[in-house]
Design a protein around this motif. Sequence first.
Motif, short mmCIF file in Angstrom:
data_model
loop_
_atom_site.label_atom_id
_atom_site.label_comp_id
_atom_site.label_asym_id
_atom_site.label_seq_id
_atom_site.Cartn_x
_atom_site.Cartn_y
_atom_site.Cartn_z
N GLN A 178 1.02 -1.17 -0.08
CA GLN A 178 -0.07 -0.01 0.17
C GLN A 178 0.70 1.27 0.06
O GLN A 178 0.40 2.11 -0.68
CB GLN A 178 -0.96 0.04 1.41
CG GLN A 178 -2.11 -1.22 1.18
CD GLN A 178 -2.85 -1.12 2.17
OE1 GLN A 178 -2.82 -0.07 3.24
NE2 GLN A 178 -3.49 -2.20 2.62
N ASP A 190 2.25 1.64 -3.54
CA ASP A 190 1.35 2.43 -4.42
C ASP A 190 1.10 3.82 -4.17
O ASP A 190 0.85 4.67 -4.89
CB ASP A 190 -0.21 1.70 -4.16
CG ASP A 190 -0.23 0.13 -4.73
OD1 ASP A 190 0.65 -0.08 -5.60
OD2 ASP A 190 -0.95 -0.65 -4.14
N THR A 227 4.05 5.55 -5.47
CA THR A 227 4.09 5.55 -6.92
C THR A 227 3.28 6.57 -7.41
O THR A 227 3.63 7.25 -8.35
CB THR A 227 3.81 4.21 -7.47
OG1 THR A 227 4.63 3.26 -6.99
CG2 THR A 227 3.71 4.11 -8.81
N SER A 286 -1.76 8.11 -13.07
CA SER A 286 -1.29 6.78 -13.16
C SER A 286 -1.70 6.34 -14.46
O SER A 286 -0.99 5.38 -15.17
CB SER A 286 -2.24 5.98 -12.18
OG SER A 286 -2.01 4.67 -12.41
#
Length: 763
Positions: free
Chosen positions: A648, A651, A654, A684
């Motif tokens: 998590q 993510d 990122t 994303s």
Amino acid sequence: MRDQALASTQLPAWAPAGSFRPDAATIADLTVWRAAHGTPATDTRPTGERQFSAVEVRWQARLDRRIIDHLAPAVAEWTPLLHQLAPGADRDPYLPVLAHRLAQISGVGLDAHRLLQAAAGEGQLPDDHAASALWWRICRHLTPAVATQLADQHSTVTTSWLTALEQNVGHERADALQASPWWPALVVSIEQALARGWQLTDLISTPEGAVDVDDCQALVWRTSVLLDPLPDADDLPPDPADTAPDEHWTPHADLDHAAGATTEDRQVDEVEPNLAFTFEALERRVMTPPELSAADLNAQLDRADAWRASPHTPERLAAVNELAVEFYQTCYHGSWAQPYLAERFGTDIADDPDIRPGYAPAGWTSLVNHLHRHGVTDEELLASGLAVTASTGRLIDRFRDRAVFPIVHDQQILGFVGRRHPDATDLDHAGPKYLNTAETLLFHKRAQLFVAGARHLDAGGIPVVVEGPADAIAATRASHGRYVGVAPLGTNLTSEQATQLRGYGVDPIIATDADVAGQVAAQRDYWILTPQLLRPRYAALPDGSDPAELVATGSAPDLVDALDQARSLADVLIDERLANLPPVEAALAAAPVIAAQAVDAWEPAVQTVAERIGVDADVIRSSVQAFIRAWNNDPVRLADQQLGLTAQVRDRLTAVGNARRWESLAMKVDPHLVADPHWRELASVLQDAHDQRLDVPATITVALEEGPLERADPASDLAGRMSRLTYPEPFAPDAAGHGEEPRHNDDLHHQSEPNREHARISW
């Protein structure tokens, strides 16, 4: 021995007169413990010296906890007032003892509140020992100065009023008073009081219900206060307990309610440290590092069994490795490794005694042949990991055409790490970029660190955890040994390596690469290091850099500056959660991070989170307190739970990186995109298109040909269009209606126009 201790009614010799009296079972267990460890009676620490074996550590912690639990009622009663009168006392480990003594004083009928107020009103208290200073001020009212002078003359103290004492209190109590170590002080106190006109019967009465205090000591305290009266109440500072409650005070609310409160609801005149953590802090201060995990213990047992079954000794294999180092160093001069490493580190490191760089020749058996000539057997070559068996059955060198560095621990060479030629690739069948010695009797990858200059650690250098050997060397050389680079060997940091770091006696700095992978590694390291009672810091390197690159590009001062300015890694984790999660989720995610910190960091972190998300600090404390208890009970378990959330964290980081990368382009397309709540989802999608080798600006051009973006939700609208272009449905026409296949071109900057009939948007 335990039965005798259970039957005894005397205070143990290790407990000073007038101190707290634990329950009989605790005294009995402590008696056995102290006898088993040879703890002298003069050592007033209940469990004596710290123990280090796994079983002893566990039992010592349990006994310490039982002592702390005995103090809990007094701490709960007196700590709030102590905090109000002397906030600095919160940081003094003597606080629980002071609270217990105040409870004793109150129990014998004295006005402990006034004594405490008088002591606090005498002037400023020292920052580090406020509780101790308060007790010494109180003692001036309780004990005559001459009492200490009579301590060694106990048996010679006689009185003219002993007969009257026996008549008033009875022979049994009179004998008990004379047997007390406080008897000399009582004699002095009563003699002085009688001289001032007091009656003996008024001096020797004690209230009913006085418990957990020496009877003679209680009389000394009462008599001393009569001789040295406290100031009038009007001369004392106001009692905080008498002040009206803050009109803005509200009960604890849950996080959801608190997060929705108005500014007026949350307003307070001044935020003071809360004492909700008192009991948890007492336990944390006596915590020791965790025992070995079952996996680590089994690994150590397996290694011990392997050594017992081996015909080799550690000293012999280390000597074979030393011969190999000397051979590699000889081959280093004139090899490609020498100018390559000189360029990377800004100078020739051939003669660096901390690094001892070498070169493994490209030949198949260069080292094998050399060591054979020095009497090393095939079995020793295999056992040390310097050679492997080829398909032909012959021994060949493990390291070939590589720059090599020895892996040293306690001045023993355990193995090597080799860097392949910089021009070689995976397609050349040259092996991995970095190659370690295989698992051997001496070398265990998960248990050892590559240390670039252990002697600097002995001189006070600060360990810096980096990602690879080159980074470790760069950190040590750039700082001239003020910082010492240490690196895991092809793995994430392990609990065994964290134990080795703890042995250095200095909290480490984490200086992983300044990219998402490095940031994730740093967050993971936090949960590996904190169970070992370490407080890691974090050095923020320039974006996209690593220590070795900074040194290679002439930016070594930037690396040293980053290390000098390293901040608490816990603060970095808390900031990440506050920046990337909704308020309630951020507070809950920050709570275990705070719980893993040292005691003195809890309250500042609570205040930070409360201010950042705009809720009452009490709400944050209630959440943090639960995690502190869980950490105190089993730090490894809670740390493992947090490690399970690493994906998590990756993510989130990122998403942040993608948003930063594509922000400039999005601003040119439509400034509203970046302000849209769904901006990170769009970022994303843009990154995904790039990963699919699409020209992102050209693909956006095609997406915009469908029409203007929705003003209410432009980011989601563009994300949907980009997704359809990135992953078109089979046999579906493209967005422009021309049925062309999506273009995939290695040269993203010179890709053909997606639709030649429409002018491409200029970004």
